[in-house]
Design an enzyme around this catalytic site. Structure first.
Site, short mmCIF file in Angstrom:
data_model
loop_
_atom_site.label_atom_id
_atom_site.label_comp_id
_atom_site.label_asym_id
_atom_site.label_seq_id
_atom_site.Cartn_x
_atom_site.Cartn_y
_atom_site.Cartn_z
N ILE A 109 4.78 -25.06 7.71
CA ILE A 109 3.39 -24.65 7.91
C ILE A 109 2.50 -25.85 8.24
O ILE A 109 2.77 -26.97 7.81
CB ILE A 109 2.85 -23.88 6.67
CG1 ILE A 109 1.47 -23.29 6.94
CG2 ILE A 109 2.88 -24.75 5.43
CD1 ILE A 109 1.00 -22.27 5.91
N CYS A 110 1.48 -25.58 9.02
CA CYS A 110 0.42 -26.53 9.33
C CYS A 110 0.94 -27.73 10.13
O CYS A 110 1.40 -27.58 11.26
CB CYS A 110 -0.28 -26.94 8.04
SG CYS A 110 -1.91 -27.65 8.24
#
Length: 181
Positions: A109-110
């Site tokens: 994620i991210c």
């Protein structure tokens, strides 16, 4: 759902976006799996709430002490500094690459896809990330999409990616589903 499965959470000693560690951790636990915090150094890791220091978390094992075969899946939390530090540690990069080589699911994620770029595992894969990684991912051969969650099965394993903390609900569900097989 994930009974008797162990999921690795790989992080650097500092710079982890806390909510991107804690929410997937809880989702994995609630699904019946055992999460393990793996880092490049023993002791504790420092999480952040964006740019502010948040909580510290105890490391279960270092990346040099574990084998990919010990885990059924991998979560790579974001935060700007976390993946930037991880991608400079050859054993951490190899650990990530080994998940792909052995067909185990990975959820990132991210900013975490920076580590995936370093492991050279994004070529020909669809994924998403924090928007500033778009060009890096495209240059590494990925097909970047601006969506809450992207699940890619075009490759040796399932790859789940999301953009940011606002996407955590979808990310956690997709990751748990991928780990369940």
């Amino acid at each position: 759902m994930l009974n008797d499965k162990t999921i690795a959470f790989l992080v650097a000693p500092e710079g982890i976006e806390q909510v991107e560690l804690t929410e997937p951790w809880q989702a994995v636990k609630q699904a019946g799996a055992t999460p393990r915090l793996i880092s490049t150094r023993p002791g504790e890791v420092q999480a952040f709430d964006h740019l502010d220091k948040a909580d510290r978390f105890p490391v279960d094992e270092t990346v040099d002490e574990v084998l990919v075969a010990d885990f059924e899946g991998l979560v790579l939390p974001g935060g700007v500094a976390n993946p930037d530090l991880l991608r400079t540690v050859p054993s951490a990069v190899q650990f990530v690459k080994d998940f792909f080589d052995t067909g185990r699911p990975v959820a990132a994620i991210c900013h975490a896809p920076w580590t995936l770029i370093e492991a050279d595992v994004v070529r020909g894969r669809k994924l998403t990330s924090w928007p500033s990684l778009r060009t890096d991912l495209r240059n590494a051969g990925a097909d970047w999409e601006d969506r809450e969650v992207v699940i890619c099965t075009a490759g040796p394993n399932t790859l789940v990616t999301s953009r940011k903390p606002d996407d955590l609900k979808a990310f956690c569900q997709a990751a748990v589903d991928a780990f369940a097989g």
